[in-house]
Design a protein around this motif. Sequence first.
Motif, PDB file in Angstrom:
ATOM      1  N   LEU A   1       0.754  -1.136  -0.079  1.00 21.38           N
ATOM      2  CA  LEU A   1       0.049  -0.093   0.124  1.00 21.38           C
ATOM      3  C   LEU A   1       0.878   1.258   0.169  1.00 21.38           C
ATOM      4  CD1 LEU A   1      -3.017   1.136   0.182  1.00 21.38           C
ATOM      5  CD2 LEU A   1      -2.663   1.160   2.472  1.00 21.38           C
ATOM      6  N   PHE A   2       2.064   1.266   0.690  1.00 23.45           N
ATOM      7  CA  PHE A   2       2.755   2.387   0.755  1.00 23.45           C
ATOM      8  C   PHE A   2       3.554   2.609  -0.535  1.00 23.45           C
ATOM      9  CE2 PHE A   2       7.174   4.004   1.733  1.00 23.45           C
ATOM     10  CZ  PHE A   2       6.887   5.046   2.189  1.00 23.45           C
ATOM     11  N   PHE A   3       3.958   1.262  -1.356  1.00 26.34           N
ATOM     12  CA  PHE A   3       4.562   1.634  -2.511  1.00 26.34           C
ATOM     13  C   PHE A   3       3.515   1.928  -3.442  1.00 26.34           C
ATOM     14  CE2 PHE A   3       5.428  -0.361  -6.594  1.00 26.34           C
ATOM     15  CZ  PHE A   3       6.749  -0.179  -6.863  1.00 26.34           C
TER      16      PHE A   3
ATOM     17  N   VAL B   1       1.017   4.277  -2.959  1.00 27.09           N
ATOM     18  CA  VAL B   1       0.783   5.399  -2.760  1.00 27.09           C
ATOM     19  C   VAL B   1       1.868   6.539  -3.295  1.00 27.09           C
ATOM     20  CG1 VAL B   1       0.375   7.230  -1.033  1.00 27.09           C
ATOM     21  CG2 VAL B   1      -0.734   5.058  -0.834  1.00 27.09           C
ATOM     22  N   CYS B   2       3.250   5.781  -2.972  1.00 25.37           N
ATOM     23  CA  CYS B   2       4.341   6.648  -3.365  1.00 25.37           C
ATOM     24  C   CYS B   2       4.600   6.787  -4.878  1.00 25.37           C
ATOM     25  CB  CYS B   2       5.520   6.002  -2.726  1.00 25.37           C
ATOM     26  SG  CYS B   2       5.768   6.184  -0.874  1.00 25.37           S
ATOM     27  N   MET B   3       4.031   5.442  -5.732  1.00 25.62           N
ATOM     28  CA  MET B   3       4.116   5.408  -6.924  1.00 25.62           C
ATOM     29  C   MET B   3       3.132   6.472  -7.478  1.00 25.62           C
ATOM     30  SD  MET B   3       6.549   4.128  -8.126  1.00 25.62           S
ATOM     31  CE  MET B   3       7.794   4.088  -6.875  1.00 25.62           C
ATOM     32  N   GLY B   4       1.868   6.526  -6.963  1.00 21.52           N
ATOM     33  CA  GLY B   4       0.995   7.437  -7.277  1.00 21.52           C
ATOM     34  C   GLY B   4       1.207   9.009  -7.366  1.00 21.52           C
ATOM     35  N   VAL B   5       2.131   9.373  -6.272  1.00 28.03           N
ATOM     36  CA  VAL B   5       2.768  10.748  -6.067  1.00 28.03           C
ATOM     37  C   VAL B   5       3.858  10.796  -6.913  1.00 28.03           C
ATOM     38  CG1 VAL B   5       3.638  12.210  -4.544  1.00 28.03           C
ATOM     39  CG2 VAL B   5       1.564  10.755  -3.709  1.00 28.03           C
ATOM     40  N   ILE B   6       4.433   9.904  -7.160  1.00 31.16           N
ATOM     41  CA  ILE B   6       5.959  10.283  -7.753  1.00 31.16           C
ATOM     42  C   ILE B   6       5.879  10.048  -9.190  1.00 31.16           C
ATOM     43  CG2 ILE B   6       8.313   9.363  -7.858  1.00 31.16           C
ATOM     44  CD1 ILE B   6       8.224   8.563  -5.063  1.00 31.16           C
ATOM     45  N   LEU B   7       5.016   9.026  -9.748  1.00 24.88           N
ATOM     46  CA  LEU B   7       5.159   8.733 -11.317  1.00 24.88           C
ATOM     47  C   LEU B   7       4.424  10.041 -11.849  1.00 24.88           C
ATOM     48  CD1 LEU B   7       3.990   5.065 -11.696  1.00 24.88           C
ATOM     49  CD2 LEU B   7       6.005   6.142 -12.272  1.00 24.88           C
ATOM     50  N   PRO B   8       3.840  10.505 -11.705  1.00 31.69           N
ATOM     51  CA  PRO B   8       3.369  11.696 -12.474  1.00 31.69           C
ATOM     52  C   PRO B   8       4.651  12.758 -12.812  1.00 31.69           C
ATOM     53  CG  PRO B   8       1.538  11.259 -10.877  1.00 31.69           C
ATOM     54  CD  PRO B   8       2.864  10.471 -10.504  1.00 31.69           C
ATOM     55  N   PHE B   9       5.114  13.022 -11.708  1.00 27.25           N
ATOM     56  CA  PHE B   9       6.198  13.839 -12.145  1.00 27.25           C
ATOM     57  C   PHE B   9       7.293  13.405 -12.747  1.00 27.25           C
ATOM     58  CE2 PHE B   9       4.193  15.536  -7.893  1.00 27.25           C
ATOM     59  CZ  PHE B   9       4.115  16.653  -8.493  1.00 27.25           C
ATOM     60  N   ILE B  10       7.503  11.886 -12.733  1.00 30.54           N
ATOM     61  CA  ILE B  10       8.555  11.253 -13.605  1.00 30.54           C
ATOM     62  C   ILE B  10       8.053  11.473 -15.252  1.00 30.54           C
ATOM     63  CG2 ILE B  10       9.659   9.248 -14.367  1.00 30.54           C
ATOM     64  CD1 ILE B  10       9.436   8.483 -11.271  1.00 30.54           C
TER      65      ILE B  10
END
Length: 133
Positions: free
Chosen positions: A5-7, A9-18
């Motif tokens: 779940l933590f992974f 959520v982090c990907m949901g926040v980080i991936l758009p910026f990538i």
Amino acid sequence: MTKFLFFFVCMGVILPFIFLKDVYPFHRFGMFAEPVKHQSQYEKFYIFYKLKSQNKFTELNPQSIPLNANAFEMQLRKHHYQKKHAIFITIFEDIIKNKINLKEDEKLEWKWYHVIQKQDSKNEIDSLCVFSN
């Protein structure tokens, strides 16, 4: 389970910026963003008519027809952008002929002007005769 779940959520926040191709969203919505400016302009349409035998043109006013000024302006704009100037003028030619008691064989001369004044150039007015017969 909490690690997954933590992974996500982090990907949901980080991936758009990538996947961002540029930094436009930061400039547009960030702390230093400029307010939205709309390029507004003044646009007006004028129709003039005269008898072939006269020298002076008369402006076609919605009050002289009689017609609502807003509806008249909307119809002018609509017929201008659809490039149906001649159709619009033939409708009003019959009205004007009946109003000033002209004979059927007498012709009216018409001029249709499109006047534009952009907001950034306060003193420059662009006038274009879009229809004339």
